[in-house]
Each structure stands twice: as structure tokens, then as C-alpha cells.
Motif scaffolding. Structure first.
Motif, PDB file in Angstrom:
ATOM      1  N   TYR A 238       0.838  -1.205   0.000  1.00  0.00           N
ATOM      2  CA  TYR A 238       0.000   0.000   0.000  1.00  0.00           C
ATOM      3  C   TYR A 238       0.876   1.259   0.000  1.00  0.00           C
ATOM      4  O   TYR A 238       0.661   2.180  -0.790  1.00  0.00           O
ATOM      5  CB  TYR A 238      -0.928  -0.017   1.221  1.00  0.00           C
ATOM      6  N   MET A 239       1.866   1.272   0.876  1.00  0.00           N
ATOM      7  CA  MET A 239       2.743   2.440   0.970  1.00  0.00           C
ATOM      8  C   MET A 239       3.532   2.642  -0.324  1.00  0.00           C
ATOM      9  O   MET A 239       3.666   3.772  -0.799  1.00  0.00           O
ATOM     10  CB  MET A 239       3.697   2.291   2.162  1.00  0.00           C
ATOM     11  N   ASN A 240       4.036   1.563  -0.908  1.00  0.00           N
ATOM     12  CA  ASN A 240       4.766   1.684  -2.170  1.00  0.00           C
ATOM     13  C   ASN A 240       3.854   2.167  -3.290  1.00  0.00           C
ATOM     14  O   ASN A 240       4.289   2.907  -4.172  1.00  0.00           O
ATOM     15  CB  ASN A 240       5.428   0.361  -2.537  1.00  0.00           C
ATOM     16  N   GLY A 241       2.580   1.778  -3.251  1.00  0.00           N
ATOM     17  CA  GLY A 241       1.612   2.278  -4.228  1.00  0.00           C
ATOM     18  C   GLY A 241       1.419   3.776  -4.100  1.00  0.00           C
ATOM     19  O   GLY A 241       1.358   4.495  -5.108  1.00  0.00           O
ATOM     20  N   LEU A 242       1.330   4.268  -2.854  1.00  0.00           N
ATOM     21  CA  LEU A 242       1.198   5.714  -2.637  1.00  0.00           C
ATOM     22  C   LEU A 242       2.464   6.446  -3.061  1.00  0.00           C
ATOM     23  O   LEU A 242       2.402   7.572  -3.561  1.00  0.00           O
ATOM     24  CB  LEU A 242       0.867   6.010  -1.175  1.00  0.00           C
ATOM     25  N   LEU A 243       3.610   5.809  -2.871  1.00  0.00           N
ATOM     26  CA  LEU A 243       4.880   6.387  -3.314  1.00  0.00           C
ATOM     27  C   LEU A 243       4.883   6.536  -4.834  1.00  0.00           C
ATOM     28  O   LEU A 243       5.214   7.607  -5.364  1.00  0.00           O
ATOM     29  CB  LEU A 243       6.032   5.492  -2.843  1.00  0.00           C
ATOM     30  N   LYS A 244       4.471   5.483  -5.531  1.00  0.00           N
ATOM     31  CA  LYS A 244       4.424   5.528  -6.999  1.00  0.00           C
ATOM     32  C   LYS A 244       3.426   6.567  -7.507  1.00  0.00           C
ATOM     33  O   LYS A 244       3.648   7.174  -8.553  1.00  0.00           O
ATOM     34  CB  LYS A 244       4.070   4.152  -7.556  1.00  0.00           C
ATOM     35  N   ARG A 245       2.332   6.765  -6.766  1.00  0.00           N
ATOM     36  CA  ARG A 245       1.320   7.757  -7.163  1.00  0.00           C
ATOM     37  C   ARG A 245       1.759   9.186  -6.837  1.00  0.00           C
ATOM     38  O   ARG A 245       1.084  10.141  -7.214  1.00  0.00           O
ATOM     39  CB  ARG A 245      -0.004   7.468  -6.462  1.00  0.00           C
ATOM     40  N   GLY A 246       2.868   9.334  -6.111  1.00  0.00           N
ATOM     41  CA  GLY A 246       3.383  10.658  -5.798  1.00  0.00           C
ATOM     42  C   GLY A 246       2.834  11.264  -4.519  1.00  0.00           C
ATOM     43  O   GLY A 246       3.108  12.418  -4.222  1.00  0.00           O
ATOM     44  N   PHE A 247       2.075  10.495  -3.731  1.00  0.00           N
ATOM     45  CA  PHE A 247       1.528  11.012  -2.471  1.00  0.00           C
ATOM     46  C   PHE A 247       2.548  10.944  -1.345  1.00  0.00           C
ATOM     47  O   PHE A 247       2.522  11.750  -0.427  1.00  0.00           O
ATOM     48  CB  PHE A 247       0.279  10.243  -2.050  1.00  0.00           C
ATOM     49  N   ILE A 248       3.430   9.951  -1.399  1.00  0.00           N
ATOM     50  CA  ILE A 248       4.455   9.782  -0.367  1.00  0.00           C
ATOM     51  C   ILE A 248       5.806  10.153  -0.961  1.00  0.00           C
ATOM     52  O   ILE A 248       6.129   9.761  -2.081  1.00  0.00           O
ATOM     53  CB  ILE A 248       4.475   8.334   0.165  1.00  0.00           C
ATOM     54  N   VAL A 249       6.580  10.901  -0.180  1.00  0.00           N
ATOM     55  CA  VAL A 249       7.936  11.284  -0.569  1.00  0.00           C
ATOM     56  C   VAL A 249       8.925  10.220  -0.101  1.00  0.00           C
ATOM     57  O   VAL A 249       9.869   9.886  -0.816  1.00  0.00           O
ATOM     58  CB  VAL A 249       8.288  12.670   0.031  1.00  0.00           C
ATOM     59  N   ALA A 250       8.701   9.685   1.095  1.00  0.00           N
ATOM     60  CA  ALA A 250       9.563   8.652   1.671  1.00  0.00           C
ATOM     61  C   ALA A 250       8.809   7.948   2.794  1.00  0.00           C
ATOM     62  O   ALA A 250       7.921   8.545   3.405  1.00  0.00           O
ATOM     63  CB  ALA A 250      10.842   9.273   2.222  1.00  0.00           C
ATOM     64  N   HIS A 251       9.174   6.679   3.034  1.00  0.00           N
ATOM     65  CA  HIS A 251       8.574   5.952   4.160  1.00  0.00           C
ATOM     66  C   HIS A 251       9.491   4.831   4.603  1.00  0.00           C
ATOM     67  O   HIS A 251      10.341   4.376   3.829  1.00  0.00           O
ATOM     68  CB  HIS A 251       7.186   5.398   3.800  1.00  0.00           C
ATOM     69  N   GLY A 252       9.345   4.403   5.861  1.00  0.00           N
ATOM     70  CA  GLY A 252      10.132   3.281   6.347  1.00  0.00           C
ATOM     71  C   GLY A 252      10.027   3.120   7.847  1.00  0.00           C
ATOM     72  O   GLY A 252       9.497   3.979   8.546  1.00  0.00           O
ATOM     73  N   PRO A 253      10.552   1.983   8.341  1.00  0.00           N
ATOM     74  CA  PRO A 253      10.519   1.706   9.773  1.00  0.00           C
ATOM     75  C   PRO A 253      11.614   2.467  10.518  1.00  0.00           C
ATOM     76  O   PRO A 253      12.655   2.794   9.957  1.00  0.00           O
ATOM     77  CB  PRO A 253      10.764   0.195   9.844  1.00  0.00           C
ATOM     78  N   VAL A 254      11.337   2.732  11.785  1.00  0.00           N
ATOM     79  CA  VAL A 254      12.295   3.376  12.676  1.00  0.00           C
ATOM     80  C   VAL A 254      12.504   2.441  13.861  1.00  0.00           C
ATOM     81  O   VAL A 254      11.538   2.010  14.491  1.00  0.00           O
ATOM     82  CB  VAL A 254      11.774   4.747  13.166  1.00  0.00           C
ATOM     83  N   MET A 255      13.745   2.112  14.137  1.00  0.00           N
ATOM     84  CA  MET A 255      14.053   1.262  15.281  1.00  0.00           C
ATOM     85  C   MET A 255      14.330   2.173  16.471  1.00  0.00           C
ATOM     86  O   MET A 255      15.094   3.129  16.373  1.00  0.00           O
ATOM     87  CB  MET A 255      15.263   0.371  14.984  1.00  0.00           C
ATOM     88  N   ASP A 256      13.677   1.867  17.580  1.00  0.00           N
ATOM     89  CA  ASP A 256      13.770   2.682  18.782  1.00  0.00           C
ATOM     90  C   ASP A 256      13.799   1.728  19.970  1.00  0.00           C
ATOM     91  O   ASP A 256      13.044   0.749  19.991  1.00  0.00           O
ATOM     92  CB  ASP A 256      12.553   3.609  18.840  1.00  0.00           C
TER      93      ASP A 256
END
Length: 98
Positions: A33-51
Motif C-alpha cells: 500500500y505504501m509503495n503504491g502511494l509512493l508511486k502515485r506521488g503522495f508519499i515522498v519517503a517511508h520506512g521503519p524506525v528502530m527505537d
């Protein structure tokens, strides 16, 4: 255009280490889903954060004024299946590499 930093909050602090088989399937769907939004230009970047306090996800959105950020994140399969939620933070300005 509107910009947001969105933080995916998993249902428990050790979610990434203790996902059930079903949750792993939802997480795979989440990535698609997130990669689809990235391809559509809605997301600039996304990913997990380890904390040390517990992992979470971060995504940067740049969306048209008429688009609803809450609707976009509510359609995420991981959220639709009740495994966590998003926090949304307005960014008055977003500059990104091209």
C-alpha cells in the motif's frame, strides 16, 4: 499542496519482533500500500524506525489540497485490520531531493 509527517504507532512496543502470521500478512499488504502511494506521488519517503522504546513507522506525504490525510492512512491495510494507528503532523514546508 499539503505536507505531513505521519507516524505509524503499532499496537504494542515489541510488535516488529512478535508479529503473528496474520500480522505479518497485514504488514506485507501495508508495504504494498505504501509503495503504491509512493508511486502515485503522495508519499515522498517511508520506512521503519528502530527505537529502544519500540519501533514505529514514518512517512512523509505531499498531497493535493483536496486530499484527506486521515482517509489515506485509514485505508492502510495494517490500520484497517486494527493493528495500530497513525499520528499526523502538519509540515508547513517540505523540501525534498529530486
Amino acid at each position: 499542496m499539503k505536507s505531513y509527517l505521519c507516524k505509524y504507532i503499532p499496537p504494542r512496543s515489541d510488535f516488529l519482533q512478535t508479529m503473528s502470521i496474520e500480522e505479518k500478512q497485514w504488514m506485507t499488504q501495508h508495504g504494498e500500500y505504501m509503495n503504491g502511494l509512493l508511486k502515485r506521488g503522495f508519499i515522498v519517503a517511508h520506512g521503519p524506525v528502530m527505537d529502544d522504546a519500540g519501533g514505529y513507522g514514518v512517512s512523509l506525504y505531499q498531497i493535493p489540497d483536496e486530499q484527506d490525510i486521515v482517509a489515506l492512512t485509514a485505508d492502510d491495510p495494517i490500520v484497517k485490520n486494527g493493528a495500530g494507528h497513525y499520528e499526523h503532523y502538519v509540515m508547513p514546508h517540505l523540501t525534498a531531493r529530486s
